[in-house]
Design an enzyme around this catalytic site. Structure first.
Site, PDB file in Angstrom:
ATOM      1  CE1 TYR A 191     -13.970  17.295 -13.238  1.00  0.00           C
ATOM      2  CE2 TYR A 191     -13.471  16.526 -11.026  1.00  0.00           C
ATOM      3  CZ  TYR A 191     -13.860  16.268 -12.325  1.00  0.00           C
ATOM      4  OH  TYR A 191     -14.137  14.979 -12.698  1.00  0.00           O
ATOM      5  NE  ARG A 217      -2.458   1.098   3.531  1.00  0.00           N
ATOM      6  CZ  ARG A 217      -2.685   0.338   4.597  1.00  0.00           C
ATOM      7  NH1 ARG A 217      -3.500  -0.687   4.535  1.00  0.00           N
ATOM      8  NH2 ARG A 217      -2.092   0.617   5.748  1.00  0.00           N
TER       9      ARG A 217
HETATM   10  C1  LIG Z   1     -10.861  15.365 -14.669  1.00  0.00           C
HETATM   11  C2  LIG Z   1     -10.453  16.375 -13.685  1.00  0.00           C
HETATM   12  C3  LIG Z   1     -10.328  16.049 -12.333  1.00  0.00           C
HETATM   13  C4  LIG Z   1     -10.688  14.688 -11.805  1.00  0.00           C
HETATM   14  O1  LIG Z   1      -9.973  13.651 -12.364  1.00  0.00           O
HETATM   15  P1  LIG Z   1     -10.539  12.154 -12.288  1.00  0.00           P
HETATM   16  O2  LIG Z   1      -9.361  11.310 -12.549  1.00  0.00           O
HETATM   17  O3  LIG Z   1     -11.619  12.058 -13.300  1.00  0.00           O
HETATM   18  O4  LIG Z   1     -11.072  11.958 -10.883  1.00  0.00           O
HETATM   19  C5  LIG Z   1      -9.923  17.038 -11.473  1.00  0.00           C
HETATM   20  N1  LIG Z   1      -9.642  18.280 -11.895  1.00  0.00           N
HETATM   21  C6  LIG Z   1      -9.759  18.630 -13.188  1.00  0.00           C
HETATM   22  C7  LIG Z   1      -9.432  20.012 -13.605  1.00  0.00           C
HETATM   23  C8  LIG Z   1     -10.168  17.700 -14.122  1.00  0.00           C
HETATM   24  O5  LIG Z   1     -10.295  18.049 -15.400  1.00  0.00           O
END
Ligand SMILES: *Cc1c(COP(=O)(O)O)cnc(C)c1O
Length: 380
Positions: free
Chosen positions: A102, A49
């Site tokens: 986001y 881990r």
């Molecule tokens: C896609 C994205 C995330 C999240 O990524 P995941 O791997 O889908 O959880 C976070 N921040 C931004 C700006 C993103 O475009």
């Protein structure tokens, strides 16, 4: 060593079989050679881990990219956002978050942080030093930025935000910059994070994140990751490292094609405006040119229509642009979005349809032909 050379040569094993790539080490149990070494607890590898040499090679390459020694890998980009935030906030605290963040990052603040008694204030992405000073409270523990916003493309003045923040750590979601075109730690941020899912992975076959940390916060981030049990598989770490090998080269193509399609769209009567920090018409163009070194294949447009039926007809008429979440892969995508639903600091007043495009590695003329056919179909 320049970027593409580093991509090709970092993290190469110096001993053992000397395959070009680091070995893919997976698993849980690590065997101790004897009882004394088990009790001494001083071996570099003692449980899966906490990572293996496969993870370490990727962490070193990412750290080199963003100019930091401390990198923690997470199972998704969102987990990188939440790990970074949880490493700086405490019960009774307060967090400032850009209004352009986001959306799932906002949901984490609104649901989970709230339940811990930590308050979030959303702020205007264009906030300057004085505005940040005014928003900071005695219990403010972190300032979360995302530049440019991955849906609406506001460019943030990170150096000004850092000055306004004083001692408060500034965290930047650097998924857009991919560690190549934007270096938040060099601009004074305490933490840069990325969804490796996007350009580092680059092939839409992986979910992973990375939290890249300034030295003074490394212990806090590592401890938080450890107590939360955050870990990724060695197979996935190896896949991310494979993506990293071609990162600069792929970004060159995404950038050139993204600009070409964005300029083509800017001239279309069906498009009211294009939100792309690499275009002279973008309000954040000068700021991005000051702090960043390039762009990529991601941008949004404001179409000249409001009704959703037109959006549906347009998207269904596209052949090469897929409809789906995420970006940063080799393939082109077109996603409709409604930012008004998630804004609270600065209301989104644009009523016309926002469409976000990701320009993949396909031929540009095939893509513009596809777009032209879909626009022509709208007239029928
Ligand atoms: C896609 C994205 C995330 C999240 O990524 P995941 O791997 O889908 O959880 C976070 N921040 C931004 C700006 C993103 O475009």
């Amino acid at each position: 060593m320049k970027g593409p050379t580093k991509d090709a040569h970092k993290g190469r094993p110096a001993e053992g079989v000397r395959m070009v790539n680091p070995a893919v080490e997976c698993g849980s149990t690590v065997l101790f050679p004897d009882y004394a070494s088990f009790r001494a607890q001083n071996r570099p590898w003692h449980y899966g881990r906490m990572g293996t040499p496969t993870h370490k090679a990727l962490e070193e390459s990412l750290g080199e990219l963003e100019g930091a020694e401390h990198v923690s890998l997470t199972g998704s980009g969102l987990a990188a956002c939440t790990l970074a935030i949880l490493s700086v906030v405490k019960e009774g605290g307060h967090l400032l978050v850009t209004d352009s963040a986001y959306e799932p990052t906002r949901a984490f603040c609104d649901i989970y942080l709230k339940s811990l008694g930590i308050e979030t204030t959303y702020f205007d992405p264009h906030a300057d030093e004085a505005a940040i000073r005014e928003l900071v409270r005695p219990n403010t523990q972190g300032i979360f930025c995302e530049s440019p916003g991955s849906l609406t493309f506001e460019v943030q003045d990170i150096p000004a935000i850092v000055r306004g923040a004083g001692d408060i750590p500034v965290i930047v979601d650097n998924t857009y910059g991919a560690g190549v075109h934007y270096k938040p730690l060099e601009l004074g941020a305490a933490i840069s994070l990325q969804a490796l899912t996007k350009y580092v992975g680059g092939h839409s076959d992986l979910l992973m994140g990375a939290v890249i940390t300034r030295k003074d916060l490394a212990t806090a981030v590592q401890r938080t990751a450890r107590v939360l049990g955050i870990s990724v598989s060695g197979k996935d770490a190896s896949l991310a490292h494979r993506g990293l090998r071609t990162l600069h080269r792929r970004l060159d193509v995404h950038e050139a094609s993204g600009l070409a399609v964005a300029r083509w769209l800017e001239d279309r009567p069906e498009i009211a405006s294009v939100l792309h920090p690499g275009l002279e018409s973008h309000p954040g163009h000068a700021l991005w040119a000051r702090d960043g070194t390039g762009t990529n294949g991601l941008f949004s447009v404001i179409a000249d229509w409001e009704d959703e039926a037109t959006t549906g007809r347009f998207i269904d008429a596209l052949h090469y642009f897929g409809l789906g979440y995420s970006w940063g892969g080799y393939e082109s995508l077109c996603l409709p979005a409604w930012p008004a639903k998630v804004r609270s600091a600065v209301p989104w007043t644009e009523t016309r349809q926002l469409l976000r495009f990701h320009i993949g590695l396909e031929d540009v003329s095939d893509l513009t032909t596809d777009l032209k056919n879909a626009f022509d179909m709208l007239k029928r």
